[in-house]
Structures are given as structure tokens and as C-alpha cells.
Design an enzyme around this catalytic site. Structure first.
Site, PDB file in Angstrom:
ATOM      1  N   ASP A 161       0.861  -1.185   0.000  1.00 44.34           N
ATOM      2  CA  ASP A 161       0.000   0.000   0.000  1.00 44.34           C
ATOM      3  C   ASP A 161       0.895   1.231   0.000  1.00 44.34           C
ATOM      4  O   ASP A 161       2.087   1.152   0.295  1.00 44.34           O
ATOM      5  CB  ASP A 161      -0.901   0.018   1.239  1.00 44.34           C
ATOM      6  N   SER A 162       0.298   2.387  -0.299  1.00 41.63           N
ATOM      7  CA  SER A 162       1.047   3.640  -0.225  1.00 41.63           C
ATOM      8  C   SER A 162       1.378   4.001   1.229  1.00 41.63           C
ATOM      9  O   SER A 162       2.291   4.764   1.479  1.00 41.63           O
ATOM     10  CB  SER A 162       0.238   4.764  -0.861  1.00 41.63           C
ATOM     11  N   GLY A 183      -3.492   8.821  -3.788  1.00 43.96           N
ATOM     12  CA  GLY A 183      -4.866   9.136  -4.188  1.00 43.96           C
ATOM     13  C   GLY A 183      -5.025  10.399  -5.000  1.00 43.96           C
ATOM     14  O   GLY A 183      -6.018  10.575  -5.699  1.00 43.96           O
ATOM     15  N   THR A 221      -6.143   2.835  -5.077  1.00 41.94           N
ATOM     16  CA  THR A 221      -5.620   3.717  -6.111  1.00 41.94           C
ATOM     17  C   THR A 221      -4.612   2.986  -6.987  1.00 41.94           C
ATOM     18  O   THR A 221      -4.680   3.043  -8.216  1.00 41.94           O
ATOM     19  CB  THR A 221      -4.980   4.962  -5.477  1.00 41.94           C
ATOM     20  N   CYS A 258     -11.632   2.454  -0.622  1.00 43.31           N
ATOM     21  CA  CYS A 258     -10.350   2.987  -0.151  1.00 43.31           C
ATOM     22  C   CYS A 258     -10.058   2.296   1.162  1.00 43.31           C
ATOM     23  O   CYS A 258     -10.960   2.125   1.993  1.00 43.31           O
ATOM     24  CB  CYS A 258     -10.423   4.501   0.045  1.00 43.31           C
ATOM     25  N   THR A 259      -8.801   1.886   1.358  1.00 42.47           N
ATOM     26  CA  THR A 259      -8.482   1.064   2.531  1.00 42.47           C
ATOM     27  C   THR A 259      -8.538   1.839   3.853  1.00 42.47           C
ATOM     28  O   THR A 259      -8.477   1.235   4.915  1.00 42.47           O
ATOM     29  CB  THR A 259      -7.086   0.431   2.379  1.00 42.47           C
TER      30      THR A 259
END
Lengths: 273, 273
Positions: free
Chosen positions: A18-19, A51, A83, A193-194
């Protein structure tokens, strides 16, 4: 490959990307669905958020993360970031040597099953919405989608205001705009969205009562379990390893709320070294 | 160097650097204070925001931006980003071959002059506040500082909700928390983030009436004009060149609101190429 190896009883190594810390909500669901595995989590916190960024930039970052997780031994890769999945799944699949599961298809699949009206509202970041990845995945299943960008939700969650009156007002505004203009009867709300699973109780009370909420984190965990197939009972204790590109202290502090358990052993990495 | 060259009548080339479009509020003030110059603006939009990142990460990004602007011919460098200034000014000054002006010292100087009570409230990002750069700069001038992180302001501004009831409530909460516990009598409010000038009318109506608002963008522009010294009248037309590391369309669209005039000619750059 992962499926084959674990059928011989070996614990699979699952890479999760993830980011930032948001993907930890996906990891939390995976720990319930697949407890007997070794997890390697990579959070690209030095370059978050994805995002609000463009396709080219997100694709470049995601491919670097993919290669990093493969070097860590990942046999299956979960893109725990809506995203990155929405913008760059084809590029990631092309760069990866192992199977890849994103969060969009499992969420869309579950939403299509749950919707009787065949009308769904999807909440996501600006970039996820602009990509129309959910709309395409839902339309392929005969479901109409209204995608709504909710850029204030991530900072509100990170501020810790998950039950705050301000967050409630923002949610009321976003949902009023989403469930309108032909989508008044939509009967499923996708948390695309997480970060949003932390807002689930609040969104439950703000969304129209007839609306079912689909959490893409849960759907993805179920897709991973299905991909790995039936497995012999193991120790039931997952191995956990965390990597972050920015401050490990901040990852630990913020991440604990997303994973729902204490985080230890975060290792700092710089992908450009 | 810049001062020497422009004393011969040559227009100075001024480099302006921010993580994104926020620094355009500083550029807007500079265009008024120093209209006869060539400006090169660099927005590191692929890696923004800096406000939630660590010192090491911000310093690395800022030094890369510095070197980029020098390659573009900048003779004076303005760090139009409170976070980069607060976290990395010494590293930037060390890496730069030209004079550097950050936004913290000019803002602190102006706030110290304006405060009769010698008590000041500073609003900024999480990283700026954690650095205590404003507190140090104000304490060196005999002024006590209460630094307050306002992580929701940037996304609210980028959502375009600059006069929105939700933003007003968030501002009321932040200011109530800041003007408390011994700071009830503080008489200056420093806008310690380049996004906040867009909230100035709203903050003016929310802040206690006796409080003066100091905009670090304006203070910095005045510091740049002072550094360049008295100059012969020129064409009065500034040259403007913009570089961004993420989408140029988004930079143009969002940036126009921050600069207060249309933005043309944005060039995409990748600092790693």
C-alpha cells in the site's frame, strides 16, 4: 505457484503493498481469512498519498514496490491499495513474476452479488474515481456505478476523527451528493479505499438504511483465501514483517489503529538505494 | 550574487520551491513585491505532501529541488514551503551555491514585531509543528509560541471548501485548542503553511477580534524584496516558468486558485531521470 507450494504444507509468503498504513485494514482481514502464512507488508509512506497523483507516477511507484516484495520472497502479491489497483494493475501484473490480486475486482464482485437494484455507489480517492476502474468492473457485471471522490475522508481518519461530528457532516454531504440524480435507489455502498473501513460504523448510520456496505478489504481477503484453496491446519500463527519508506515510528503509531493490534519490527527502506 | 547582478540592471532569476501548489501564494506575494524578475517555480507534486513526512525524507527531496532550480539558473532560492524550511533549511543552505530564503524567519520576525503581549499562536502542518522551528525563531526574539498542527486545512482548501461551514467548524476547534492553557491572551496568529492564506477571510472571522494575522507568504515576499535592495524600474512584467513532478494539468487547474491568475506552460520533470 503459491497455491502449489502450500499444497505441500509449506506456509505461503504473501506480499502486501500500500502507499501507507491503509492497506493494514486489508492485512487485518487477511489475518482472519488466512492466519497460517508469512506476511511481508510494504508501505510507501515517503511518497504517499497516491490518491491525488497521476497514473504514470502511481504505476512507477507500484512497480518498484512489486519488485521489492518479490525480493523479499513474496509468492503472491496483494495490492492493498485501491488507487494503485485502479490505476496500475496491468503494469503491476506485467512487472510481477508471481500472481497478483488487487482490491477492485473482489470488491466489485461482492457488490454485484449484493445489489438487487443493480445500482451501486462507490466511495474512493480522487484518483480511484477518475480511473473509473470500479465503474468498468461493475458494468462488466451488469451493474450501474456512481463513483464519488471523498478526498477529506483519509485526513479525517488520520486525524483520528472517526466518530466526530465534523466527519459525520462531511459524510452526509458526500453521501447526499452520491445517492442523487438517478442513484436514489442504489442499494450497495462500496468502501473503495483502505482507510474507509475505520469509518464503517459512522457510514452505516449516515447511509440510507436499505443500503448494504461492501468493504473491499474483506472481499479481497476472501479472494486471497479462495486463491490459496483448502489448506491443512497449521500453527495458526501468522508471521509479520513490515517495511516503510518514511518514519518507522509514525508507521508503528498510526498503523496500530489500522491493523487493530500492536505493530513491531518496522524496517526502513529507501527504494532508490 | 543576485543582488550584485541586478544592480547592473539585469533581471534576477528567482527560484521558488514547494512540495506542490501552496508555494504559489508566496509567488503571488513576490510578484507584487518584486514584479521585475524571472521566476522559476518547482512543485514536487509527485511526492507531496511533505507535511506528514520525516526530516530525512523532506531534506532529501528539498536538496534535489534546490539542485534542480540551480540548474535552471536560479540566483536566489525561496523555499516557499513551511515544512521544507522548518525541517531542512540547514541542509538546503549547505547544498545550495546561491542565497536561500525560507518562510519561517520572515514570518517569525513579522509576528514578533506585531505582538505586544509577546505571545503568538502558529498554525502549521504536523511536520512543521513537530520541528518547533517557529517556536525557536520566536523565542530567540523574546516571544512565546503555541504551535498548533492543523492537518485538515490543506485537504479542505484543496477540496475548495474555503468558506464552507465544515471548514469553519474545523477552524473553531483548532483555534479553541490553540488559544487555551495560558495562550488566551496571544495577540498574533501566524499562518505557517502556504495553503492557509486561502483561509484568511474565514480565519479572520473565527479568530478573536484582537488578534493580528501574519501571513508568512507576504512576510517572505517582503524579505526577498529587501534582500534584492533598491532596483531601477524595469518592464514590470515578470517572467514565469513552472515545473511539476506529477500531472501538469492538475498543477495548472489547482494552481490557478493559489496564484490568483491563469497558469500556462507547466513542464513535467522527473528528478530521477
Amino acid at each position: 505457484m503459491a497455491a502449489k507450494e502450500q499444497s505441500r504444507g509449506k506456509r505461503p509468503i504473501l506480499g502486501v503493498f500500500d502507499s501507507g498504513v491503509g492497506g493494514l485494514t486489508v492485512l487485518q482481514s487477511m489475518l482472519q481469512a488466512v492466519p497460517d502464512a508469512d506476511y511481508v507488508y510494504f508501505g510507501d509512506t515517503a511518497r504517499l498519498p497516491y490518491g491525488s497523483k497521476s497514473v504514470d507516477t502511481v504505476a512507477k511507484y507500484a512497480v518498484e514496490a512489486t519488485q521489492f516484495l518479490e525480493r523479499q520472497g513474496a509468492e503472491l502479491l496483494v495490492i492493498a491499495c485501491n488507487t494503485a489497483t485502479a490505476l496500475a494493475l496491468p503494469q503491476i501484473e506485467q512487472a510481477a513474476r508471481v500472481p497478483v490480486i488487487g482490491v477492485v475486482e473482489p470488491g466489485a464482485e461482492r457488490a454485484a452479488e449484493a445489489s438487487h437494484k443493480k445500482q451501486v455507489v462507490v466511495l474512493g480517492t480522487e484518483a480511484t474515481v477518475a480511473s473509473h476502474a470500479y465503474a468498468r468492473a461493475l458494468e462488466a457485471r451488469g451493474v450501474q456505478a456512481r463513483e464519488k471522490a471523498c478526498p477529506l475522508f483519509v485526513p479525517l481518519v488520520e486525524e483520528g476523527w472517526v466518530e466526530h461530528p465534523v466527519t459525520r457532516q462531511v459524510a452526509e454531504i458526500y453521501l447526499r451528493e452520491a445517492f442523487a440524480e438517478g442513484f436514489e435507489q442504489a442499494d450497495v455502498l462500496v468502501l473503495g479505499c483502505t482507510h474507509y473501513p475505520l469509518l464503517k460504523p459512522l457510514l452505516r448510520s449516515v447511509a440510507p438504511p436499505h443500503v448494504a456496505i461492501v468493504d473491499s478489504a474483506e472481499s479481497t481477503a476472501q479472494a486471497v483465501a479462495a486463491k490459496l484453496g483448502a489448506r491443512p491446519a497449521g500453527s495458526g500463527h501468522a508471521g509479520l514483517k513490515f517495511f516503510a519508506t518514511d518514519s518507522v515510528e509514525k508507521f508503528r503509531r498510526l498503523g496500530t489503529r489500522f491493523l487493530g493490534r500492536p505493530i513491531k519490527n518496522v524496517i526502513h527502506v529507501d527504494l532508490r538505494e
